[in-house]
Structures are given as structure tokens and as C-alpha cells.
Design an enzyme around this catalytic site. Structure first.
Site, short mmCIF file in Angstrom:
data_model
loop_
_atom_site.label_atom_id
_atom_site.label_comp_id
_atom_site.label_asym_id
_atom_site.label_seq_id
_atom_site.Cartn_x
_atom_site.Cartn_y
_atom_site.Cartn_z
N GLU B 136 -4.88 -13.97 11.87
CA GLU B 136 -4.03 -14.91 11.14
C GLU B 136 -3.91 -14.43 9.69
N ALA B 139 -7.23 -15.03 8.29
CA ALA B 139 -8.43 -14.65 9.04
C ALA B 139 -8.18 -13.40 9.88
N GLY B 140 -8.69 -12.27 9.41
CA GLY B 140 -8.53 -11.02 10.15
C GLY B 140 -9.87 -10.47 10.54
N SER B 141 -10.57 -9.91 9.55
CA SER B 141 -11.91 -9.39 9.81
C SER B 141 -12.82 -10.49 10.32
N TRP B 165 0.36 -9.94 12.82
CA TRP B 165 0.06 -8.57 13.28
C TRP B 165 -0.09 -8.52 14.79
N GLN B 344 -3.19 20.24 5.56
CA GLN B 344 -3.41 21.10 4.40
C GLN B 344 -3.20 22.57 4.79
N GLY B 347 0.33 23.94 5.09
CA GLY B 347 1.15 24.00 3.89
C GLY B 347 2.34 23.06 3.98
N GLU B 371 -8.60 -3.58 15.53
CA GLU B 371 -9.82 -3.65 16.35
C GLU B 371 -11.07 -3.67 15.45
N GLU B 375 -15.23 -1.25 7.55
CA GLU B 375 -16.31 -1.85 6.75
C GLU B 375 -17.07 -2.88 7.57
C1 LIG Z 1 -0.80 -2.07 13.67
C2 LIG Z 1 -1.62 -3.28 13.80
C3 LIG Z 1 -1.66 -3.95 15.01
C4 LIG Z 1 -2.41 -5.11 15.15
N1 LIG Z 1 -2.38 -5.79 16.35
C5 LIG Z 1 -3.04 -6.96 16.45
C6 LIG Z 1 -2.94 -7.72 17.64
O1 LIG Z 1 -2.26 -7.34 18.62
N2 LIG Z 1 -3.57 -8.93 17.71
C7 LIG Z 1 -4.31 -9.38 16.66
O2 LIG Z 1 -4.86 -10.47 16.77
N3 LIG Z 1 -4.44 -8.68 15.52
C8 LIG Z 1 -3.81 -7.48 15.40
N4 LIG Z 1 -3.91 -6.76 14.22
C9 LIG Z 1 -4.64 -7.32 13.11
C10 LIG Z 1 -5.94 -6.62 12.81
O3 LIG Z 1 -6.89 -6.89 13.78
C11 LIG Z 1 -6.38 -7.08 11.41
O4 LIG Z 1 -5.48 -6.54 10.49
C12 LIG Z 1 -7.79 -6.68 11.09
O5 LIG Z 1 -8.68 -7.41 11.85
C13 LIG Z 1 -8.09 -6.85 9.61
O6 LIG Z 1 -7.82 -8.15 9.19
P1 LIG Z 1 -6.96 -8.41 7.84
O7 LIG Z 1 -5.72 -7.62 7.93
O8 LIG Z 1 -6.83 -9.85 7.68
O9 LIG Z 1 -7.85 -7.82 6.69
P2 LIG Z 1 -9.02 -8.56 5.91
O10 LIG Z 1 -9.92 -9.24 6.85
O11 LIG Z 1 -8.43 -9.39 4.83
O12 LIG Z 1 -9.78 -7.35 5.27
C14 LIG Z 1 -9.25 -6.63 4.17
C15 LIG Z 1 -10.21 -5.53 3.76
O13 LIG Z 1 -11.45 -6.12 3.32
C16 LIG Z 1 -12.52 -5.57 4.03
N5 LIG Z 1 -13.54 -6.60 4.24
C17 LIG Z 1 -13.35 -7.81 4.80
N6 LIG Z 1 -14.52 -8.47 4.88
C18 LIG Z 1 -15.47 -7.65 4.36
C19 LIG Z 1 -16.88 -7.74 4.17
N7 LIG Z 1 -17.54 -8.82 4.56
N8 LIG Z 1 -17.52 -6.69 3.61
C20 LIG Z 1 -16.84 -5.60 3.23
N9 LIG Z 1 -15.52 -5.45 3.38
C21 LIG Z 1 -14.84 -6.47 3.95
C22 LIG Z 1 -11.95 -5.09 5.32
O14 LIG Z 1 -12.74 -4.07 5.86
C23 LIG Z 1 -10.59 -4.59 4.88
O15 LIG Z 1 -10.72 -3.28 4.39
C24 LIG Z 1 -3.17 -5.59 14.07
C25 LIG Z 1 -3.16 -4.88 12.86
C26 LIG Z 1 -2.39 -3.75 12.73
C27 LIG Z 1 -2.40 -3.04 11.43
C1 LIG Z 2 7.71 17.89 -0.57
C2 LIG Z 2 7.78 19.34 -0.89
C3 LIG Z 2 8.66 19.79 -1.82
C4 LIG Z 2 8.74 21.14 -2.15
N1 LIG Z 2 9.66 21.55 -3.05
C5 LIG Z 2 9.81 22.87 -3.31
C6 LIG Z 2 10.81 23.32 -4.20
O1 LIG Z 2 11.57 22.55 -4.75
N2 LIG Z 2 10.92 24.65 -4.43
C7 LIG Z 2 10.09 25.55 -3.84
O2 LIG Z 2 10.24 26.74 -4.10
N3 LIG Z 2 9.13 25.15 -2.98
C8 LIG Z 2 8.96 23.83 -2.70
N4 LIG Z 2 7.98 23.41 -1.83
C9 LIG Z 2 7.14 24.42 -1.20
C10 LIG Z 2 5.68 24.40 -1.67
O3 LIG Z 2 5.56 24.94 -2.96
C11 LIG Z 2 4.88 25.22 -0.66
O4 LIG Z 2 4.83 24.45 0.52
C12 LIG Z 2 3.48 25.54 -1.14
O5 LIG Z 2 3.52 26.52 -2.14
C13 LIG Z 2 2.60 26.06 -0.03
O6 LIG Z 2 3.19 27.16 0.57
P1 LIG Z 2 3.33 27.21 2.17
O7 LIG Z 2 3.87 25.95 2.63
O8 LIG Z 2 4.03 28.45 2.51
O9 LIG Z 2 1.82 27.30 2.64
P2 LIG Z 2 0.96 28.62 2.80
O10 LIG Z 2 1.11 29.48 1.60
O11 LIG Z 2 1.23 29.23 4.11
O12 LIG Z 2 -0.49 28.03 2.79
C14 LIG Z 2 -1.01 27.37 3.95
C15 LIG Z 2 -2.45 26.97 3.68
O13 LIG Z 2 -3.26 28.10 3.56
C16 LIG Z 2 -4.00 28.07 2.34
N5 LIG Z 2 -4.11 29.42 1.83
C17 LIG Z 2 -3.13 30.28 1.57
N6 LIG Z 2 -3.62 31.43 1.09
C18 LIG Z 2 -4.96 31.28 1.04
C19 LIG Z 2 -6.03 32.11 0.60
N7 LIG Z 2 -5.82 33.31 0.11
N8 LIG Z 2 -7.28 31.64 0.66
C20 LIG Z 2 -7.51 30.39 1.13
N9 LIG Z 2 -6.53 29.56 1.55
C21 LIG Z 2 -5.28 30.01 1.49
C22 LIG Z 2 -3.20 27.16 1.44
O14 LIG Z 2 -4.01 26.60 0.45
C23 LIG Z 2 -2.64 26.15 2.41
O15 LIG Z 2 -3.60 25.18 2.67
C24 LIG Z 2 7.88 22.07 -1.54
C25 LIG Z 2 6.96 21.60 -0.59
C26 LIG Z 2 6.92 20.27 -0.26
C27 LIG Z 2 5.93 19.80 0.75
#
Ligand SMILES: Cc1cc2nc3c(=O)[nH]c(=O)nc-3n(C[C@H](O)[C@H](O)[C@H](O)COP(=O)(O)OP(=O)(O)OC[C@H]3O[C@@H](n4cnc5c(N)ncnc54)[C@H](O)[C@@H]3O)c2cc1C
Ligand SMILES: Cc1cc2nc3c(=O)[nH]c(=O)nc-3n(C[C@H](O)[C@H](O)[C@H](O)COP(=O)(O)OP(=O)(O)OC[C@H]3O[C@@H](n4cnc5c(N)ncnc54)[C@H](O)[C@@H]3O)c2cc1C
Lengths: 251, 388
Positions: B136, B139-141, B165, B344, B347, B371, B375
Site C-alpha cells: 500500500e 505500507a510496503g516493507s 505496485w 563497463q 564501453g 519481494e 535492507e
Molecule cells: C516492479 C514492482 C512490482 C511490484 N509488484 C508488487 C505486487 O505485485 N504486489 C505487491 O503487493 N507489491 C508489489 N510491489 C511492491 C513492493 O513489494 C514494495 O515496493 C516493497 O515491499 C517496498 O515497499 P515500499 O515501496 O513501500 O518501500 P518502503 O517500505 O517505504 O521502503 C523504502 C526504503 O526504506 C528501507 N527501509 C524500510 N524500512 C526499513 C528499516 N526498518 N530499516 C532499514 N531500512 C528500511 C527499504 O529497504 C527501502 O529501501 C512491487 C514493486 C515493484 C517495484
Molecule cells: C552516451 C554517449 C555519448 C558519446 N558521445 C560521443 C561523442 O559525442 N563523440 C565521440 O567521439 N564519442 C562519443 N562517445 C564514445 C565514448 O567516448 C566511448 O564510448 C569511450 O571512449 C569508450 O570507448 P569504447 O566504447 O570504444 O570502449 P573501449 O575503448 O572498447 O573500451 C571497452 C572497455 O575496456 C576498457 N579498456 C580499454 N583499454 C583498456 C586497457 N588498456 N586496460 C584496461 N582496460 C581497458 C575500457 O575502460 C572499457 O571499460 C559517447 C559514448 C556514449 C556512451
């Protein structure tokens, strides 16, 4: 109608195969094994024949050590009625395999033997042909369609041959080897899997069959295929033609 | 002690693996396209494809894996169900073998003979869909703090309140609604489960809420929704325990979701590392990348063992609430780590909506909330240890 289907345990075509460094074989650690895909197709065909007739028996046979039980069990789960495991832990060439199978055929008396056209591990493409010769039975290899006559005494088989299709017919008993396009094998269904547990796998020892297993063929060494070079992208048709002429030397 | 899975379980894995490879993976591009167009939930897979998948799965006898034989199922238990589920989650194409069984165990424990015929049977056979309404706005958690009330008037129950939800409420033939029947008693005797049929007057599907990861649950309102006694599921006031059982089974299954998705990410990482060249060398040769892979493989291995153990123990009839909580925490966080590494490492491609990784990442996120949030599970685990 009784159909005998041969099943060979082979490495999964999806696994990466590594040749041992001394070339004596492949590395078998961590390899997954499956039913030879062509045998699976043969089994599917046998099951379809049985289903169409509403009666009959599909019997599997595999040669190998006890691990081939796994593939036999899968075949049973697909729907085969029972299986024969010919225990043998020595490597066999195609002729030895055919000789062992001939003994099983004599014993079982099937009207039809369905086999894969080849096993995907050694690609020999011989066992079916050799078995036909040993038994003096007609054969149809590379089958892409199998039609049983109404009286169940003969088959018409379409074969995939170079440049087209050939249809041949023969009176049973006979041997058919399957090609890729014969059918698409079914899943081992879950109820099938549960039933397979209770189906019989009869074990016989190859040594007791009085078949000549002496090797005619030995494998001297294995080599992996040469690594393919990465492809190239070309900008223009002229460049492509130039490369095909100068580099690939195909035009 | 034997960690080897029985032969028939391995064959089941193989059959599902093949189903995934042949039927589900080819649909991934379609799913990604539809997701990018803003479609959610059941709409991600085109209806004609869904129909085909259901038919193929039925042909392969994959319906009702953990359904008792008396309802036409295979009664395989939680372990094989989890094995099959892991395979199904190696693809992003959402598909479940019917019935989508989270409510199965709850219904089995509580249904009267009449309810069995009307609800459990069609549900177990995959002919009826269900939803469960616990959460609700207030009431979630802490579901024991729910406000939705059911008041007995003569031989009728009158429900008022609001749920939020609620997944699949729009396609559910019936909804299990949890409501307060005795204020102040909370989880101990105060909460009752009701079976509410689709279209019951007073049941309002207020609005659908788009949520990360392709979900779109509903907000429901009950306005003087009136039910006869026969719609009470289980004992009056005793709705909480069967609901907990339901959640436990679901959490084991969720562990398999995470293992499957993470394994897919790892497979993609391994493949990509061997192909991608930067600075003249393959990514596979870089230690930073090797650690991504090693850590992910280790994470997955640990979670998989936790799933197998938890499911096995459940099948022995033991209480696995603690294991299920541990698994829920560990596996959801584990898969998040693995998916993050995979993104990551890919890339720019890892960010792209044309690749499964971005979708997987979003799909995982709400698993740390529904589910039972992470926490709460940590708290439950610690509370038990500190109390014992
Ligand atoms: C995609 C999706 C599908 C869902 N489907 C269903 C469904 O079919 N039926 C249904 O009944 N529900 C469903 N839910 C609801 C889901 O079970 C709740 O969202 C969940 O139980 C968390 O409740 P809340 O959203 O009210 O968060 P809250 O209870 O408000 O919690 C918010 C945050 O506070 C933290 N928190 C709360 N209490 C504590 C505590 N004592 N200590 C530390 N941290 C705490 C929680 O861990 C969480 O991070 C769905 C949710 C999603 C996202
Ligand atoms: C939303 C978005 C917008 C972008 N916009 C632009 C843009 O406007 N213009 C543009 O020119 N580009 C753009 N890019 C490209 C971006 O700069 C490249 O994606 C980025 O430089 C990484 O290159 P890659 O995707 O080829 O990954 P890769 O170079 O193939 O790297 C893949 C992975 O391997 C790791 N890795 C690579 N070499 C090594 C090494 N020697 N040692 C350890 N790890 C390594 C990297 O850290 C990475 O985790 C954009 C990308 C995104 C996601």
C-alpha cells in the site's frame, strides 16, 4: 515395424575444440558431449515413422564406454523405446563399427536402420555404407525425405546429391542415412525425460559379439585448421576486384 | 554429500537451454525494439510470438514444472524449477513456463475444495492469471502496517482501501487481496487473504505506473467491494503465514533469475574480451579486465550454489526463510555488480539500447525492492542470528 537408430557420442558442435599439443587427439577436459546431430535427425525420423504407423519400436544402439549412457538416455527421453549399449573402450574405425552394428542387426532383425550420414567428430561418412555392404542390404544415403510405402514393405528416399535431388526406392530391409534437412529434431520433453528413467538400456560387450574389430586405419596426427585471417573492408568495387585478382587470385 | 545434479535434471536443463537458444534468443532484437518504443510487461513479446512460445513449451511438456500431479503438473519441486528458471533468464526475452507460479504454494496451502476447482485448478493449468495485492502507499516493507480493511456485515465482507505496485493486475482473472480484519492484531491474527475476481464491482484499477525494467504495476482502489464468505482464502486472520511461504518460494526463484542474467553478462564479457582490441592488445590480456571476469565468475558460482542449496533444502520440507533472505540479498546485489562490470567492459556498446546489457541492468534494479527490499532482508537475517 522395428527401426534401429545408431547414436554416437560426439563433442557438442558449440564447444571449442583444442588439439592436444602432441597431435595425438583432442583435449577432452571440460568438453560437453551430445548425440551426433545427424543421429538425432535419424532418431527424429524413426519416431515420426512410428507415430505415423501408430505402432512399432524404435531401438537405439551406441558403441562406447559407460558414459554413452547419457546420450542413450537423451534419445530415450526423445521417445525411443529401448537402447542397446555395446560396451567397448577401444577406438574403432568405421569398418569395425559397421561390423559390430552388423552383429546387432542380425540379432535384432530391424526392418530399417536409420543412421546419421556422418558423425561430426571424425566426419568419416562410411559406417552406413559399410554396414549396408556387410549385410547385403540396399542403402540410401544423404536422405532429405523418407516415404514409407502403404504396405510398409518399401521406402522412397529423396537424396541430396550434387546439383540436385535424386529419388530412389528399395524394398526393406535397408539402411538410410540422414542429411541435415531431413527434419528438425524434437525436444526431449519433460514427461519424456521422466519416462526415460524407466526404459531399458541393455548392455552387451563388444568383445562377446565375435566381430572383427582390428583396426584398418590409424590416426597418425591431428592438426587444428589454420587460423582464419580477419576480413577486410574495401571502399570501392574497383578495389575489391583488384584484391580478388591480385591477392586472392580467384579472378 | 553429492553436488552432482541427477541425470534427469541435467536433461531438463538441456531441453530448456535449447528452447532458449532456438525460441527466445531470436526474439531479443524485437524485445529491445519494443522496449525502446516504450512498451512494457506482457507487450514486450508480440502476441503471436507469445502464442507460439506457449505452444512449443507445452509440446515439450514444460508447463507446470512444480505443480502437483493431481493438477496435471509434474511435481518436480523447487530445485528443478530453479534450474529451469536459471536457463530462462539467460535471455532478456521475458517468458515463464505456465503457470507463473508465485501464488501456487499459497493457494495450495489455503484453498477450500470449491476454491480449488474455481481458482487453483485453472491457475495451475496455466489457464488463469493471478495477482497479489499486499503493498500500500503507506505500507510496503512493513506489510503488517496495511490499512485496507475488510469488515464483516452480515454474511458479507466489505473491503475498502488502496493498494499500489500490483503487478499484472490488468490481466489477472483473480487477485489475492490482503486486508486487515482485526485492527491491532497485525500479522498475528489480524490480516486475511481474499480472492477478488476480475470485474468485481468496487474493484477499481486506478492507474498503471511505468517502472524501471519493463514493469508496469497498478494502483488499485477498493470502494465498498463486497465479497461472500466463500471468497476468504484460508482462515480469517491467518493470511500472513501463507503469504510468507509464497514470498519464500519466489525469493529462491529470484536467485535463479539473477544467476541466469549474470551468467549471460559473463558469457558476453568472455566473448567480447577475446575480440576487442585497444592499444594494440585484446581486452582479454589486460589484468583489469581479467579481474572483471574472475570476480563475476566467482560471484555467480557462489550464488548458484546458494540457489541449489536453498531449493534442495526447501524440497526436503525444511524452513528456508533465512537462506531465502540471504539469497535475495546476495544474488540481487551480485547480479547488479556483474551487469555493471559487463556494461563497463563493453564501453559505448554497454550503454546502448541495441544491446541486451542495458536492458538487463534495468531489469535487475527493482529486484532489490520487490519481494522485500534488501535492507529488510539484512535486518531479518541479523535479527534471527542475534535472537538465537
Ligand atoms: C516492479 C514492482 C512490482 C511490484 N509488484 C508488487 C505486487 O505485485 N504486489 C505487491 O503487493 N507489491 C508489489 N510491489 C511492491 C513492493 O513489494 C514494495 O515496493 C516493497 O515491499 C517496498 O515497499 P515500499 O515501496 O513501500 O518501500 P518502503 O517500505 O517505504 O521502503 C523504502 C526504503 O526504506 C528501507 N527501509 C524500510 N524500512 C526499513 C528499516 N526498518 N530499516 C532499514 N531500512 C528500511 C527499504 O529497504 C527501502 O529501501 C512491487 C514493486 C515493484 C517495484
Ligand atoms: C552516451 C554517449 C555519448 C558519446 N558521445 C560521443 C561523442 O559525442 N563523440 C565521440 O567521439 N564519442 C562519443 N562517445 C564514445 C565514448 O567516448 C566511448 O564510448 C569511450 O571512449 C569508450 O570507448 P569504447 O566504447 O570504444 O570502449 P573501449 O575503448 O572498447 O573500451 C571497452 C572497455 O575496456 C576498457 N579498456 C580499454 N583499454 C583498456 C586497457 N588498456 N586496460 C584496461 N582496460 C581497458 C575500457 O575502460 C572499457 O571499460 C559517447 C559514448 C556514449 C556512451
Amino acid at each position: 515395424m522395428k527401426v534401429l537408430v545408431t547414436v554416437k557420442r560426439v563433442p557438442d558442435p558449440e564447444t571449442t575444440i583444442r588439439v592436444k599439443s602432441d597431435g595425438s587427439g583432442i583435449e577432452t577436459d571440460n568438453i560437453k558431449y551430445v548425440i551426433n546431430p545427424f543421429d538425432e535427425i535419424a532418431l527424429e525420423e524413426a519416431l515420426r515413422i512410428k507415430e505415423k504407423l501408430g505402432a512399432g519400436e524404435v531401438v537405439l544402439v551406441s558403441i562406447g564406454d559407460s558414459v554413452v549412457t547419457e546420450q542413450l538416455r537423451t534419445g530415450l527421453a526423445m521417445g525411443a523405446d529401448r537402447a542397446i549399449l555395446v560396451g567397448c573402450d577401444q577406438d574403432l574405425d568405421s569398418l569395425a563399427v559397421a561390423r559390430i552394428l552388423a552383429k546387432i542387426v542380425e540379432d535384432e532383425g530391424p526392418q530399417l536402420v536409420l543412421m546419421g550420414k556422418q558423425a561430426i567428430d571424425d566426419d568419416a561418412n562410411q559406417a552406413g555404407q559399410m554396414l549396408a555392404a556387410l549385410l547385403g542390404w540396399p542403402q540410401a544415403t544423404f536422405a532429405s525425405e523418407v516415404v514409407l510405402s502403404d504396405d510398409q514393405q518399401a521406402v522412397k528416399v529423396t537424396r541430396e546429391v550434387d546439383g540436385g535431388l535424386e529419388t530412389i526406392g528399395f524394398a526393406l530391409p535397408g539402411i538410410i542415412t540422414s542429411d541435415l534437412r531431413l527434419n528438425e529434431p524434437r525436444y526431449a520433453s519433460l514427461p519424456g525425460i521422466m519416462k526415460a528413467r524407466k526404459k531399458e538400456i541393455k548392455e552387451v560387450a563388444a568383445a562377446d559379439l565375435d566381430a572383427d574389430m582390428s583396426p584398418r586405419l590409424t590416426i597418425n596426427s591431428l592438426e587444428p585448421p589454420t587460423q582464419k585471417e580477419a576480413g577486410k573492408k574495401v571502399e570501392t568495387v574497383e578495389e575489391l576486384i583488384g584484391l580478388l585478382h591480385d591477392e586472392a587470385k580467384v579472378i | 554429500m553429492d553436488f552432482e545434479l541427477p541425470e534427469e535434471y541435467r536433461m531438463l536443463q538441456e531441453t530448456v537451454r535449447r528452447f532458449v537458444r532456438q525460441e527466445l534468443i531470436p526474439l531479443e532484437t524485437t524485445v529491445l525494439e519494443r522496449d525502446t518504443q516504450g512498451m512494457t510487461g506482457e507487450d514486450l513479446v508480440p502476441p503471436e510470438a507469445e502464442e507460439r512460445l506457449l505452444a512449443v513449451a507445452q509440446e515439450a511438456g514444460l508447463w507446470g514444472l512444480d505443480v502437483p500431479e493431481e493438477f496435471g503438473g509434474l511435481n518436480l519441486g523447487a530445485l528443478p524449477k530453479c534450474l529451469a528458471t536459471e536457463e530462462l533468464y539467460k535471455t532478456i526475452t521475458p517468458f515463464t513456463f505456465p503457470p507463473d507460479a508465485p501464488n501456487l504454494h499459497m493457494l495450495m496451502q489455503t484453498c477450500t475444495p470449491e476454491q480449488r476447482e474455481k481458482y487453483l485448478l485453472p491457475y495451475a493449468q496455466g489457464k488463469a492469471h493471478s495477482a497479489i495485492a499486499i503493498s500500500e502507499p503507506g505500507a510496503g516493507s512493513d506489510p503488517a502496517g496495511m490499512q485496507t480493511s475488510a469488515v464483516k456485515k452480515g454474511d458479507q465482507w466489505v473491503l475498502n482501501g488502496r493498494k499500489i505496485w500490483i503487478s499484472r493486475a490488468h490481466i489477472a482473472d483473480f487477485i489475492i487481496v490482503m486486508a486487515v480484519t482485526e485492527k491491532g492484531k497485525g500479522a498475528r491474527g489480524g490480516i486475511t487473504a481474499f480472492l477478488v475476481d476480475k470485474g468485481t464491482p468496487g474493484l477499481v484499477l486506478q492507474r498503471q505506473i511505468p517502472v524501471i525494467g519493463g514493469h508496469a504495476p497498478w494502483e488499485l482502489v477498493f470502494e465498498d467491494l463486497t465479497l461472500p464468505d466463500s471468497q476468504v482464502l484460508g482462515e480469517v486472520g491467518q493470511g500472513f503465514a501463507p503469504m510468507q511461504l509464497r514470498l519464500t518460494v519466489r525469493r529462491l526463484e529470484m536467485g535463479s533469475w539473477c544467476v541466469g542474467l549474470a551468467q549471460r553478462c559473463l558469457d558476453m564479457m568472455v566473448e567480447y574480451a577475446k575480440q576487442r582490441v585497444t592499444f594494440g592488445q585484446k581486452l582479454a590480456d589486460r589484468q583489469a579486465i581479467q579481474w572483471f571476469i574472475a570476480d563475476s565468475a566467482t560471484d555467480i558460482h557462489a550464488s548458484r550454489l546458494m540457489v541449489h542449496h536453498g531449493a534442495w533444502k526447501f524440497d526436503q520440507g525444511d524452513d528456508v526463510r533465512q537462506e531465502a533472505s540471504m539469497l535475495k540479498v546476495f544474488a540481487t546485489e551480485m547480479a547488479t555488480r556483474v551487469a555493471d562490470r559487463a556494461m563497463q567492459m563493453h564501453g559505448g556498446m554497454g550503454m546502448s539500447k541495441e544491446m541486451p546489457l542495458e536492458f538487463i541492468y534495468r531489469r535487475l534494479r527493482p529486484m532489490r525492492i520487490f519481494e522485500g527490499p534488501t535492507e529488510i532482508h539484512r535486518w531479518v537475517i541479523a535479527r534471527k542470528l542475534l535472537r538465537d
